[in-house]
Design a protein around this motif. Structure first.
Motif, PDB file in Angstrom:
ATOM      1  N   ASN A 189      -4.111  -2.312  -8.778  1.00 46.98           N
ATOM      2  CA  ASN A 189      -4.534  -1.952 -10.134  1.00 46.98           C
ATOM      3  C   ASN A 189      -3.306  -1.697 -11.001  1.00 46.98           C
ATOM      4  O   ASN A 189      -3.203  -2.179 -12.139  1.00 46.98           O
ATOM      5  N   TYR A 190      -2.356  -0.963 -10.445  1.00 43.64           N
ATOM      6  CA  TYR A 190      -1.124  -0.664 -11.182  1.00 43.64           C
ATOM      7  C   TYR A 190      -0.310  -1.930 -11.436  1.00 43.64           C
ATOM      8  O   TYR A 190       0.120  -2.196 -12.569  1.00 43.64           O
ATOM      9  N   ASN A 217      -1.578   4.478  -3.715  1.00 41.12           N
ATOM     10  CA  ASN A 217      -2.989   4.122  -3.789  1.00 41.12           C
ATOM     11  C   ASN A 217      -3.289   3.369  -5.087  1.00 41.12           C
ATOM     12  O   ASN A 217      -2.646   3.608  -6.116  1.00 41.12           O
ATOM     13  N   HIS A 218      -4.265   2.475  -5.019  1.00 42.44           N
ATOM     14  CA  HIS A 218      -4.637   1.628  -6.161  1.00 42.44           C
ATOM     15  C   HIS A 218      -3.417   0.879  -6.694  1.00 42.44           C
ATOM     16  O   HIS A 218      -3.238   0.721  -7.902  1.00 42.44           O
ATOM     17  N   GLN A 219      -2.605   0.421  -5.765  1.00 42.32           N
ATOM     18  CA  GLN A 219      -1.354  -0.225  -6.150  1.00 42.32           C
ATOM     19  C   GLN A 219      -1.593  -1.537  -6.898  1.00 42.32           C
ATOM     20  O   GLN A 219      -0.899  -1.844  -7.864  1.00 42.32           O
ATOM     21  N   GLU A 252      -7.586   9.281  -3.005  1.00 38.64           N
ATOM     22  CA  GLU A 252      -6.801   8.101  -3.344  1.00 38.64           C
ATOM     23  C   GLU A 252      -6.620   7.900  -4.846  1.00 38.64           C
ATOM     24  O   GLU A 252      -5.757   7.131  -5.274  1.00 38.64           O
ATOM     25  N   GLY A 253      -7.439   8.562  -5.660  1.00 37.66           N
ATOM     26  CA  GLY A 253      -7.293   8.423  -7.104  1.00 37.66           C
ATOM     27  C   GLY A 253      -6.019   9.080  -7.602  1.00 37.66           C
ATOM     28  O   GLY A 253      -5.523  10.027  -7.001  1.00 37.66           O
ATOM     29  N   TRP A 254      -5.476   8.556  -8.682  1.00 41.62           N
ATOM     30  CA  TRP A 254      -4.265   9.128  -9.263  1.00 41.62           C
ATOM     31  C   TRP A 254      -4.607  10.442  -9.951  1.00 41.62           C
ATOM     32  O   TRP A 254      -5.629  10.562 -10.621  1.00 41.62           O
ATOM     33  N   ASP A 293       0.826  -1.210   0.000  1.00 41.47           N
ATOM     34  CA  ASP A 293       0.000   0.000   0.000  1.00 41.47           C
ATOM     35  C   ASP A 293       0.859   1.258   0.000  1.00 41.47           C
ATOM     36  O   ASP A 293       0.511   2.264   0.589  1.00 41.47           O
ATOM     37  N   ASN A 314      -9.049   5.768 -11.185  1.00 37.11           N
ATOM     38  CA  ASN A 314      -9.975   5.874 -10.058  1.00 37.11           C
ATOM     39  C   ASN A 314      -9.991   7.246  -9.403  1.00 37.11           C
ATOM     40  O   ASN A 314     -10.134   7.374  -8.194  1.00 37.11           O
ATOM     41  N   LYS A 342     -12.804   8.891  -1.407  1.00 36.63           N
ATOM     42  CA  LYS A 342     -11.654   8.100  -1.847  1.00 36.63           C
ATOM     43  C   LYS A 342     -11.254   8.446  -3.277  1.00 36.63           C
ATOM     44  O   LYS A 342     -10.066   8.435  -3.615  1.00 36.63           O
TER      45      LYS A 342
END
Length: 644
Positions: A279-280, A275-277, A317-319, A272, A294, A313
């Motif tokens: 997904n990446y 964020n959205h690791q 937390e979105g890119w 972590d 996201n 979020k």
């Protein structure tokens, strides 16, 4: 940046470990020494006598997670060793006692196979006390620069074959043009002569991206200056040269995101870290500009009492974009990393302030802790956060001391005044009908009742993300001067973008970042126009440059403008009077939008107490006796002062 260990250690390491590392379970008599350098230890060094005695080191090296570290240095203690998900990281929690002396010491890592690696770390003596770090404030005027576009003083660093983007193309607004730190240093006299007291360059840390690397906001190494701008010595030299002039340096920092090519993206320490690791990591082979990131950019979710958790979020937390991974500040190791990096740069450069990019996007509790940690260490420091909103309620929310319904305390001294920027541009442009345009300025300033400390807010008319002032006011020189002079009279910290003083514009394609960040004329070889010397400037450009210089140089020594009482009167007959007053100095700013001469009855302003007093026009030098009336002969702004 790789760090070099002490090569004179073969016998000394064995003696050092056997004598001092009583806690290790290794049989040090069987330890052998490796000559492999550690890949990274960050922060690169630290200081003694900090208020916060804790320090967390990020150690990056192949299989370092299989080692046991030890330190033997008076006053330095390893409190905890934290392993990461990746075996190539360790995070060491150190305590640096108040009695610790500056100096170098070895951190020794003993591996399972009985080999060792060492790193020599340094604790430095602070160059000045924490209280001596004085940030920017309402006495200052800030010159904002995009370094790649200001001056190319060192063409030898234009291209670096070790980096991913290796082209220079001044015809393309989105490629590198070659400006550098030495170019800013060479321009300090010009900037100071204009009357500025502070310089804010956009980020100059490494942006090792495949394209668009010039702007600096996709950082790929938080401890390294981008070699196309120069090196750390150049950055320090800029800070030193500014201090010699009595000026300050603001560092543009980015806590929300990094660049996709950041070194840790190839080997993330925790699951972590960003964020959205997942997904990446699941899509890393096919990651592109259109990848789902996201993000919803709904910044109001920070204040919205009714916001859904998914919307919150999406913002936090979105890119930001697909090439800028969103850092997860809820991870405590990431949080420490960002805070310590900011403090490291404050100490290294002797900063006069930080500008924090995209302020409402990161975790807001972390941002309060980040700002709080800095202000705890440096009580006289300044930080400004970017809240790109035209709603003063949102801007005011982020300023320390705000009476927020949710009880949030940001610890942030300054925010950026987008609402007033919009009010000034629209008010100046609007055709007068019952003073409607000027009322926007008047009522925009009236919103100051909501701000905790209005004079600590940063006001601007254009910057690296917004259209140039001259474009915004429809290429009308008089309008540009009215807008700028009004801004400079407000109870605020003013910021002006490089080139505004010579009417640089982006009229060909308003809002285009490549045009907004146009090369400063005279800063590049072969330029036929030189704004530094005045060569080739039009009469309008010279007039604007002279106007800015006269107003700023007066402001620099004006207690009334910097810290005075503010009184303004509702617009009347297409004019708007604003007064700044302190002790025996009164400054009068008049905006007149009448095309034909007009006489204004001054009895309306009797409460200011100027009857019978002599005033001087700070631009023209003409003198005026304040009695019954004033004749305004032409459209524009007038700035009068009782100070001679």
């Amino acid at each position: 940046m790789k760090h070099f260990r002490n090569i004179f250690l073969v016998l000394s390491v064995i003696v050092f470990i056997s004598c001092n590392n009583t806690e290790t379970k290794k049989d040090v008599s069987e330890v052998s020494v490796s000559n492999t350098f550690l890949e990274r230890v960050e922060p690169l060094h630290w200081w003694v006598n900090m208020k916060n005695t804790s320090l967390q080191l990020l150690v990056k090296e192949e299989n370092i997670g299989q080692s046991e570290p030890s330190i033997s240095y008076p006053g330095v203690t390893i409190k905890k060793v934290n392993k990461a998900k990746s075996n190539n990281y360790l995070f060491l929690d150190l305590d640096i006692d108040a009695t610790t002396k500056s100096g170098k010491f070895d951190i020794t890592f003993i591996f399972d196979d009985q080999t060792t690696k060492t790193h020599t770390y340094e604790l430095k003596q602070r160059q000045k006390t924490a209280d001596e770090y004085v940030g920017f404030n309402s006495t200052d005027a800030i010159y904002l620069i995009t370094p790649d576009r200001f001056t190319n003083a060192d063409e030898s660093n234009d291209i670096n074959k070790n980096l991913k983007e290796t082209t220079i193309d001044r015809t393309d607004g989105y490629k590198r043009h070659g400006g550098d730190l030495q170019g800013i240093i060479n321009g300090i006299d010009y900037i100071a002569d204009l009357g500025f007291t502070t310089v804010w360059p956009t980020p100059v840390l490494e942006n090792n991206m495949y394209q668009g690397s010039y702007h600096g906001y996709a950082i790929t190494d938080y401890y390294s200056v981008d070699p196309r701008f120069g090196n750390l010595s150049d950055y320090k030299n800029l800070a030193d040269k500014l201090r010699e002039k009595g000026m300050k340096l603001i560092m543009d920092q980015v806590a929300n995101h990094c660049g996709l090519e950041h070194w840790w993206m190839k080997d993330l320490p925790f699951e972590d870290w960003v964020n959205h690791q997942k997904n990446y990591e699941d899509n890393i082979e096919n990651w592109n500009y259109k990848t789902n990131i996201n993000s919803n950019h709904r910044r109001t979710t920070n204040q919205d009492l009714y916001a859904s958790e998914s919307d919150r979020k999406g913002n936090n937390e979105g890119w930001f974009v697909a090439t800028m991974p969103d850092l997860n500040q809820r991870n405590p190791f990431m949080a420490n990393y960002i805070i310590q990096n900011s403090i490291w740069w404050i100490e290294t450069l002797g900063l006069g302030g930080i500008r924090q990019d995209t302020y409402p996007y990161p975790d807001k509790d972390f941002m309060a802790n980040w700002a709080g940690a800095i202000m705890e260490e440096y009580p006289n420091f300044s930080i400004v956060g970017e809240e790109w909103s035209y709603n003063p309620l949102l801007v005011g929310y982020w300023q320390t001391g705000a009476d927020n319904k949710d009880g949030y305390e940001s610890n942030l001294k300054s925010t950026m005044d987008f609402p007033m920027q919009k009010a000034i541009i629209e008010g100046i442009n609007e055709e007068e009908s019952w003073d409607k345009g000027l009322v926007k300025l008047y009522e925009g300033l009236a919103n100051d009742f909501y701000y905790a400390t209005p004079k600590d807010i940063m006001i601007f008319l254009d910057n690296h993300d917004k259209s140039r002032l001259f474009t915004e006011v429809k290429e009308d020189v008089v309008n540009a001067k009215m807008a700028l002079s009004y801004m400079l009279m407000l109870p605020r910290i003013p910021q002006i973008y490089y080139g505004t003083e010579i009417l640089m514009d982006d009229t060909a394609n308003p809002g285009d970042h490549g045009l907004i960040r146009t090369d400063f004329p005279g800063g590049f070889k072969g330029d036929k126009i030189n704004a530094f010397t005045g060569l080739g400037l039009t009469d309008d450009q010279k007039s604007m440059q002279d106007f800015v210089s006269k107003v700023l140089n007066y402001r620099k020594n004006s207690d009334a403008i910097q810290d005075g009482k503010t009184i303004h009167f509702a617009p009347f007959m297409n004019t708007y009077f604003l007064f700044r007053i302190k002790n025996d100095e009164t400054v009068v700013h008049i905006i007149n939008k009448n095309e034909k001469p007009i006489i204004i009855d001054l009895k309306r302003y009797k409460e200011v107490g100027l009857d019978g007093k002599k005033l001087k026009n700070i631009v023209t030098g003409e003198e005026f006796l304040w009695n019954d009336a004033i004749q305004l002969s032409e459209k524009g702004s007038v700035i009068l002062t009782t100070k001679f």
